[in-house]
Motif scaffolding. Sequence first.
Motif, mmCIF file in Angstrom:
data_model
loop_
_atom_site.group_PDB
_atom_site.id
_atom_site.type_symbol
_atom_site.label_atom_id
_atom_site.label_comp_id
_atom_site.label_asym_id
_atom_site.label_seq_id
_atom_site.Cartn_x
_atom_site.Cartn_y
_atom_site.Cartn_z
ATOM 1 N N VAL A 28 -18.506 31.212 -11.594
ATOM 2 C CA VAL A 28 -19.317 30.121 -12.058
ATOM 3 C C VAL A 28 -19.948 30.397 -13.492
ATOM 4 C CG1 VAL A 28 -21.599 29.044 -11.544
ATOM 5 C CG2 VAL A 28 -20.155 29.705 -9.700
ATOM 6 N N VAL A 29 -20.242 31.880 -13.631
ATOM 7 C CA VAL A 29 -20.650 32.051 -15.269
ATOM 8 C C VAL A 29 -19.396 31.951 -16.318
ATOM 9 C CG1 VAL A 29 -20.934 34.095 -16.770
ATOM 10 C CG2 VAL A 29 -22.021 34.178 -14.347
ATOM 11 N N SER A 30 -18.089 32.040 -15.701
ATOM 12 C CA SER A 30 -16.971 31.688 -16.974
ATOM 13 C C SER A 30 -17.019 30.254 -17.063
ATOM 14 C CB SER A 30 -15.754 32.283 -16.370
ATOM 15 O OG SER A 30 -15.804 33.563 -16.170
ATOM 16 N N TYR A 31 -17.246 29.345 -16.068
ATOM 17 C CA TYR A 31 -17.172 28.152 -16.135
ATOM 18 C C TYR A 31 -18.261 27.274 -17.081
ATOM 19 C CZ TYR A 31 -18.177 23.207 -14.520
ATOM 20 O OH TYR A 31 -18.546 21.906 -14.522
ATOM 21 N N LEU A 32 -19.627 27.904 -16.601
ATOM 22 C CA LEU A 32 -20.674 27.398 -17.525
ATOM 23 C C LEU A 32 -20.428 27.898 -19.053
ATOM 24 C CD1 LEU A 32 -23.640 28.286 -15.043
ATOM 25 C CD2 LEU A 32 -22.642 25.962 -15.552
ATOM 26 N N ALA A 33 -20.163 28.898 -19.415
ATOM 27 C CA ALA A 33 -19.826 29.533 -20.603
ATOM 28 C C ALA A 33 -18.900 28.252 -21.314
ATOM 29 C CB ALA A 33 -19.019 30.903 -20.730
ATOM 30 N N ASP A 34 -17.562 28.302 -20.521
ATOM 31 C CA ASP A 34 -16.821 27.338 -21.099
ATOM 32 C C ASP A 34 -17.194 25.894 -21.244
ATOM 33 O OD1 ASP A 34 -13.715 26.212 -21.424
ATOM 34 O OD2 ASP A 34 -14.327 25.133 -19.971
ATOM 35 N N TYR A 35 -18.171 25.498 -20.490
ATOM 36 C CA TYR A 35 -18.635 24.311 -20.598
ATOM 37 C C TYR A 35 -19.579 24.089 -21.656
ATOM 38 C CZ TYR A 35 -21.392 20.096 -18.561
ATOM 39 O OH TYR A 35 -21.942 18.729 -18.457
ATOM 40 N N GLU A 36 -20.271 24.924 -21.928
ATOM 41 C CA GLU A 36 -21.265 25.086 -23.140
ATOM 42 C C GLU A 36 -20.411 25.068 -24.473
ATOM 43 O OE1 GLU A 36 -23.736 28.585 -25.066
ATOM 44 O OE2 GLU A 36 -24.182 28.419 -23.078
ATOM 45 N N LYS A 37 -19.417 25.686 -24.416
ATOM 46 C CA LYS A 37 -18.523 25.756 -25.597
ATOM 47 C C LYS A 37 -17.683 24.350 -25.719
ATOM 48 C CE LYS A 37 -14.626 28.470 -28.024
ATOM 49 N NZ LYS A 37 -13.976 29.450 -27.683
#
Length: 351
Positions: free
Chosen positions: A80-89
Amino acid sequence: MTQRTDVVVVGGGQSGLAAGYHLRRLGVEHVILDAQAAPGGAWQHTWDSLRLFSPAPYSSLPGRLMPPQPGEPYPDAGHVVSYLADYEKRYGLPVHRGVWVSAVHRDGAFLRVETDGGDWQTRAVVSATGTWTRPFLPAVPGRRNFTGRQLHTVQYRSPAEFAGQRVIVVGGGNSGAQIATDLAGTAELTWVTQRPPRYLADDIDGRALFDAATARRRALDDGRSDSGGVASLGDIVAVPPVRAARDAGLLHAKPMFTRLTATGVEWADGARAEADAVIWCTGFRPALAPFAALRLRGTRGHIAADGTRAVDEPRLHLLGYGDWTGPASATLIGVGRPARDAARDIASLLR
């Protein structure tokens, strides 16, 4: 120096990002102020074995499906953390990290957002601070007398640190069941709940919970009888590890004790259990301290809201705290719709 923008979103976790996505689509100038040093919101700080209640595609923010995690039907917190970081970028969201918001004040036609990096003057604010920073501990007699270790869900990481210890887990929700499962077989476990555990049917996961919460909100909005929503289905999602522990006979819940002693707990009938640690899986309260100066708090620490908009301050929207700010809005899949509604309302206000 005071900076200016049309909208300040307080909090850069899943709710803040969903708000940013919809504000960006509407062309509304905004910033997202986040106290965390890195992307991921509260998901960065959960226990190691935590799993989502739904498959990845059903745990997605607006505009971007969460990709599956190889070998994991229910993704873990790191995914989930990786997904949120990618989403933000991916969406170029204007997140300012390491910024602590201390207070929000009325300032004539504007709101003034005080931070440890200077003030922001804005025409609207979205509160997306979540609950993780406000763990709730019940006022149980003797809690201060217990000489062992006490911690809340937010401080628990893995069973390794409790190997061979006598541990009491308090709480009959998902956190209590998952942490009790985590400890079963490693620690000498006592699981304590207010009422007998209520497991949802094994084939029910977050998809059905979102549908139930949405149906309840629609019924209430239409003046129909309360269906009970998620609460009518049960308290514990039987994710695979919990289901396996339950079926193996490792999860036996005792009723809530009446007090803590210096070395453990005691029930009303005089029975006792010794303990080295007590883990309180007893929930959270909304983290709304920055908005105290607006004097909007009501019962249970909530701010009265019409949808996501604060009733007594229409320039403030509340996002992601649970059903009182949108059906299932504290979930990844559930926050998208109230975030869209809040962004549209704010765009209308700015016009």
